[in-house]
Design an enzyme around this catalytic site. Structure first.
Site, PDB file in Angstrom:
ATOM      1  N   TYR A  53      -3.218  -7.358  20.325  1.00 44.17           N
ATOM      2  CA  TYR A  53      -3.420  -8.732  20.796  1.00 44.17           C
ATOM      3  C   TYR A  53      -2.443  -9.687  20.124  1.00 44.17           C
ATOM      4  O   TYR A  53      -2.044  -9.477  18.986  1.00 44.17           O
ATOM      5  CB  TYR A  53      -4.843  -9.191  20.492  1.00 44.17           C
ATOM      6  CG  TYR A  53      -5.931  -8.495  21.251  1.00 44.17           C
ATOM      7  CD1 TYR A  53      -5.649  -7.683  22.348  1.00 44.17           C
ATOM      8  CD2 TYR A  53      -7.266  -8.628  20.864  1.00 44.17           C
ATOM      9  CE1 TYR A  53      -6.658  -7.030  23.030  1.00 44.17           C
ATOM     10  CE2 TYR A  53      -8.284  -7.987  21.543  1.00 44.17           C
ATOM     11  CZ  TYR A  53      -7.981  -7.187  22.618  1.00 44.17           C
ATOM     12  OH  TYR A  53      -8.993  -6.539  23.291  1.00 44.17           O
ATOM     13  N   SER A 234     -14.938  -8.273  29.259  1.00 43.01           N
ATOM     14  CA  SER A 234     -14.801  -8.851  30.604  1.00 43.01           C
ATOM     15  C   SER A 234     -16.140  -9.061  31.305  1.00 43.01           C
ATOM     16  O   SER A 234     -16.286  -8.724  32.488  1.00 43.01           O
ATOM     17  CB  SER A 234     -13.888  -7.988  31.485  1.00 43.01           C
ATOM     18  OG  SER A 234     -12.546  -8.127  31.114  1.00 43.01           O
ATOM     19  N   LEU A 241     -15.983 -14.366  37.598  1.00 44.00           N
ATOM     20  CA  LEU A 241     -17.420 -14.595  37.729  1.00 44.00           C
ATOM     21  C   LEU A 241     -17.874 -15.949  37.179  1.00 44.00           C
ATOM     22  O   LEU A 241     -19.077 -16.196  37.067  1.00 44.00           O
ATOM     23  CB  LEU A 241     -18.194 -13.451  37.073  1.00 44.00           C
ATOM     24  CG  LEU A 241     -18.191 -12.156  37.894  1.00 44.00           C
ATOM     25  CD1 LEU A 241     -18.640 -10.963  37.051  1.00 44.00           C
ATOM     26  CD2 LEU A 241     -19.080 -12.311  39.124  1.00 44.00           C
TER      27      LEU A 241
END
Length: 345
Positions: A53, A234, A241
């Site tokens: 990351y 997620s 969503l």
């Protein structure tokens, strides 16, 4: 906040985990620190990161997220107040800049772990995970498994556990976990740990949300019977969503900045999202709360990894812990799921 423990341990973790993969690209160091402060003020004590990351993978920003957590730890001295999870990268062209020979061989784990510890400015990682399998299998949105007869990978589950065990004994790793893993991989690791008295997998970090309940097909039985926790990422399908993309991709969002992350944006996924939005509206809920509360309530979920690029998003995501979905709502969710099952695996 609600709390549980990492399976088979006494490590107390919040049911909401703070994801960090935007820190270093979409978010600055100051914003990352602000998010950690806000999360802790609201009862979150669990932070997830990885050596690769921030996202998307880039040699210029690789390790930036761990470094941001590290500077927060140094500034505040609050290491004992947080549980930190990180990951070692498996082989993939997208992260070939991390080290010459990727994977989970002894030298790779040694290199990855010690660099993560240095960036994090800590002497141990509470949960150390294998970011994705070395072998050819179906993950990152691949629905089916295609066997490769000429695959170079050689079965090495025991060797990987033995390498990790060295650092467990040294206290540099407290517990181990898997990510983007299948039933086969999880059971093989559990089998080797039992047979040879090696560290036992505590959690599996897989995608799980209203658009992707694939783990329910083969993995949730294992989670229950073997006492392994799902540690899902997620839960909002990369923001899909939240409902914000139903009328087109919004500007300055992850999907507009990084269009390669379209896993949850296909036609069937959008159709299902509209149906879930209508269900949420019927019951006076935001779609975000409906989606996150569904994940929070699953009995096999240890902690739900939420991520945000703003404090406003973070506040709404964390507050989902107070939302309890009724049987009527859960039946409505299953009705939609049965008509459009797993549109974004």
């Amino acid at each position: 906040m609600k709390y549980t423990t990492l399976p088979n341990t006494d490590i107390k973790v919040s049911k909401i985990c703070l994801g960090s993969m935007t820190w270093g690209q979409q978010n600055t160091e100051a914003e990352g620190h602000e998010q950690i402060d806000f999360a802790l003020d609201n009862g979150v004590n669990f932070i997830d990161t990885a050596e690769m990351y921030s996202i998307p993978a880039d040699p210029k920003t690789q390790g930036s997220t761990e470094s941001i957590i590290g500077t927060w730890l140094k500034k505040t001295g609050r290491r004992e107040d947080v549980v930190i999870a990180s990951k070692v990268a498996g082989p993939s062209e997208m992260v070939s800049h991390i080290r010459p020979e990727l994977g989970f061989h002894k030298e790779a784990i040694e290199d990855a772990l010690h660099k993560s510890l240095k960036r994090l400015q800590t002497d141990h990682i509470d949960l150390y995970q294998l970011h994705w399998p070395e072998r050819n299998t179906n993950f990152f949105g691949k629905r089916g498994y295609d066997h490769a007869e000429d695959e170079a990978w050689e079965e090495n589950f025991r060797e990987v556990l033995e390498s990790l065990n060295e650092y467990v004994k040294q206290g540099k790793i407290k517990q181990i976990g898997l990510s983007n893993e299948t039933p086969y991989g999880l059971m093989r690791f559990l089998e080797e740990s039992r047979k040879h008295d090696l560290p036992r997998v505590s959690t599996v970090q897989n995608p799980y949300n209203l658009l992707n309940r694939k783990d329910e097909i083969g993995l949730t039985e294992i989670y229950h019977r073997e006492n392994v926790g799902l540690y899902p990422y997620s839960p909002l399908g990369m923001g899909t969503l939240s409902g914000k993309h139903l009328d087109g991709i919004k500007e300055n969002t992850r999907l507009s900045l990084f269009p390669q992350y379209k896993r949850y944006s296909n036609e069937e996924a959008i159709k299902a999202t509209r149906a879930y939005k209508n269900l949420a509206d019927e019951h006076g809920l935001s779609l975000t709360h409906l989606a996150l509360a569904f994940v929070n309530q699953q009995p096999f979920v240890t902690s739900n990894i939420i991520g945000a690029t703003s404090i406003e998003q973070l506040e709404e995501n964390i507050s989902s812990i107070d939302v309890v979905l009724s049987e009527e709502i859960l039946e409505g969710i299953d009705k939609i799921h049965n008509s459009i099952p797993n549109p974004a695996p």
